[in-house]
Design an enzyme around this catalytic site. Sequence first.
Site, short mmCIF file in Angstrom:
data_model
loop_
_atom_site.label_atom_id
_atom_site.label_comp_id
_atom_site.label_asym_id
_atom_site.label_seq_id
_atom_site.Cartn_x
_atom_site.Cartn_y
_atom_site.Cartn_z
N LYS A 13 17.69 -3.93 19.51
CA LYS A 13 16.39 -4.39 20.00
C LYS A 13 15.25 -3.72 19.22
O LYS A 13 14.34 -4.38 18.74
CB LYS A 13 16.22 -4.07 21.50
CG LYS A 13 17.31 -4.65 22.38
CD LYS A 13 17.09 -4.31 23.85
CE LYS A 13 17.19 -2.83 24.18
NZ LYS A 13 18.53 -2.23 23.98
N ARG A 88 14.29 -3.93 33.03
CA ARG A 88 15.66 -3.44 32.94
C ARG A 88 16.45 -3.67 34.21
O ARG A 88 17.60 -3.28 34.31
CB ARG A 88 15.62 -1.96 32.68
CG ARG A 88 16.53 -1.65 31.51
CD ARG A 88 16.18 -0.33 31.03
NE ARG A 88 17.10 0.23 30.14
CZ ARG A 88 16.78 0.54 28.91
NH1 ARG A 88 15.62 0.23 28.41
NH2 ARG A 88 17.64 1.17 28.17
N ARG A 127 23.49 6.87 15.12
CA ARG A 127 22.05 6.58 14.98
C ARG A 127 21.23 7.87 14.84
O ARG A 127 21.49 8.86 15.49
CB ARG A 127 21.54 5.83 16.20
CG ARG A 127 20.01 5.69 16.18
CD ARG A 127 19.50 4.75 17.22
NE ARG A 127 19.78 5.19 18.58
CZ ARG A 127 19.42 4.51 19.65
NH1 ARG A 127 18.79 3.37 19.50
NH2 ARG A 127 19.72 4.96 20.84
N ARG A 154 19.26 11.53 19.22
CA ARG A 154 18.77 11.55 20.60
C ARG A 154 19.80 12.20 21.52
O ARG A 154 21.00 12.01 21.34
CB ARG A 154 18.52 10.11 21.07
CG ARG A 154 17.15 9.61 20.75
CD ARG A 154 16.94 8.14 20.99
NE ARG A 154 17.49 7.57 22.20
CZ ARG A 154 17.35 6.29 22.54
NH1 ARG A 154 16.67 5.47 21.77
NH2 ARG A 154 17.89 5.83 23.65
N ARG A 165 25.34 4.87 29.80
CA ARG A 165 24.24 3.89 29.56
C ARG A 165 24.80 2.47 29.53
O ARG A 165 24.16 1.54 30.01
CB ARG A 165 23.55 4.22 28.24
CG ARG A 165 22.70 5.47 28.32
CD ARG A 165 22.35 6.01 26.95
NE ARG A 165 21.54 5.11 26.16
CZ ARG A 165 21.45 5.17 24.84
NH1 ARG A 165 22.12 6.08 24.16
NH2 ARG A 165 20.69 4.32 24.20
P1 AP5 Z 1 18.50 0.13 17.78
O1 AP5 Z 1 17.64 -0.94 17.18
O2 AP5 Z 1 17.91 1.50 17.87
O3 AP5 Z 1 19.07 -0.32 19.19
P2 AP5 Z 1 18.34 -0.58 20.59
O4 AP5 Z 1 18.89 -1.85 21.12
O5 AP5 Z 1 16.85 -0.46 20.46
O6 AP5 Z 1 18.97 0.61 21.41
P3 AP5 Z 1 18.35 1.78 22.28
O7 AP5 Z 1 19.46 2.77 22.43
O8 AP5 Z 1 17.06 2.31 21.78
O9 AP5 Z 1 18.10 1.06 23.58
P4 AP5 Z 1 18.29 1.64 24.95
O10 AP5 Z 1 18.04 0.39 25.67
O11 AP5 Z 1 19.48 2.34 25.41
O12 AP5 Z 1 17.31 2.87 24.92
P5 AP5 Z 1 15.80 3.02 25.41
O13 AP5 Z 1 15.13 3.90 24.45
O14 AP5 Z 1 15.22 1.70 25.76
O15 AP5 Z 1 19.87 0.17 16.95
C1 AP5 Z 1 20.87 1.11 17.23
C2 AP5 Z 1 21.49 1.62 15.91
O16 AP5 Z 1 22.17 0.54 15.28
C3 AP5 Z 1 20.47 2.15 14.89
O17 AP5 Z 1 21.02 3.23 14.19
C4 AP5 Z 1 20.25 0.95 13.95
O18 AP5 Z 1 19.90 1.38 12.66
C5 AP5 Z 1 21.62 0.26 13.99
N1 AP5 Z 1 21.54 -1.20 13.88
C6 AP5 Z 1 20.64 -2.02 14.45
N2 AP5 Z 1 20.88 -3.32 14.15
C7 AP5 Z 1 22.01 -3.30 13.36
C8 AP5 Z 1 22.77 -4.33 12.73
N3 AP5 Z 1 22.46 -5.63 12.82
N4 AP5 Z 1 23.85 -3.96 12.01
C9 AP5 Z 1 24.21 -2.65 11.90
N5 AP5 Z 1 23.51 -1.62 12.47
C10 AP5 Z 1 22.42 -1.95 13.20
O19 AP5 Z 1 16.03 3.79 26.81
C11 AP5 Z 1 16.47 5.13 26.88
C12 AP5 Z 1 16.47 5.58 28.33
O20 AP5 Z 1 15.13 5.53 28.87
C13 AP5 Z 1 17.30 4.72 29.29
O21 AP5 Z 1 18.66 5.09 29.30
C14 AP5 Z 1 16.60 5.00 30.63
O22 AP5 Z 1 16.98 6.23 31.16
C15 AP5 Z 1 15.13 5.09 30.23
N6 AP5 Z 1 14.43 3.79 30.31
C16 AP5 Z 1 13.92 3.05 29.28
N7 AP5 Z 1 13.34 1.94 29.73
C17 AP5 Z 1 13.48 1.96 31.08
C18 AP5 Z 1 13.10 1.05 32.12
N8 AP5 Z 1 12.47 -0.11 31.86
N9 AP5 Z 1 13.42 1.37 33.40
C19 AP5 Z 1 14.07 2.52 33.69
N10 AP5 Z 1 14.46 3.42 32.74
C20 AP5 Z 1 14.18 3.13 31.46
#
Ligand code: AP5
Length: 208
Positions: A13, A88, A127, A154, A165
Amino acid sequence: MNIVLLGAPGAGKGTQAQKLVAEYGVAHISTGDLLRNAVKAQSELGKQAKSYMDAGQLVPDSLVVDLVKERLAEPDAQKGWILDGFPRNTAQAEVLDQMLDAEGIKLDAALAVVVEFGVIINRLSSRRTCKSCGYTAGPEVEVCPRCGGEMYQRDDDKPETIQKRLDTYQNQTAPLIGYYKEQGKLLEVDGDRPVDEVYADVKKLLGL
Ligand code: AP5
């Protein structure tokens, strides 16, 4: 362009959002980044959020919703936005609908990036994320190409937290696929291909 990005942790994402933001100049509103900034700043919100994040659980809605409300009101979000990581769960999706209705703003699409969990576990364990701006890349990138910041792993990208997660995603976030399908807003892209191929399809789906 007003878009919600859906998908499991590590589906890509943030990666796709970074590309859309670079090309179309819309605001990237990542609740994960906002929360990590609050943790880094050791604000009251950050202190409350940290334990949930480290445990791979959702931070309580009451903490996240206000953060998103404030961010959507900022000047750069008036040109359009990509919500990455919000909503979420169904309660957050309903609050977002109410917020947008109240402002007369239309959600264009909810775009789900679809990747199998097995692929995701490998991606997340390798990552690296920029400490300053949140840019993400693989372990070969040691200095952030966007701002020169330091890349780090992270805390929640450790193997034991990744599985938690994914469980949280399955139980609480995956139902949003049906929620947006019912609204006729759901678009789905296969995220298990090279980043630029995924991006080309994302643009096609969004009519860009
Ligand atoms: P990346 O693009 O970073 O993936 P992502 O989908 O953004 O994953 P995140 O881990 O950031 O999402 P998340 O939803 O767990 O975390 P968030 O920060 O929102 O890609 C991942 C890796 O793959 C990278 O190394 C990239 O280079 C590689 N990659 C990407 N595309 C690729 C491809 N096509 N081919 C190969 N490699 C590829 O949330 C963290 C925490 O915050 C949550 O656990 C929760 O505790 C809290 N939180 C956040 N939002 C909320 C909410 N709305 N409500 C409650 N708690 C929340």
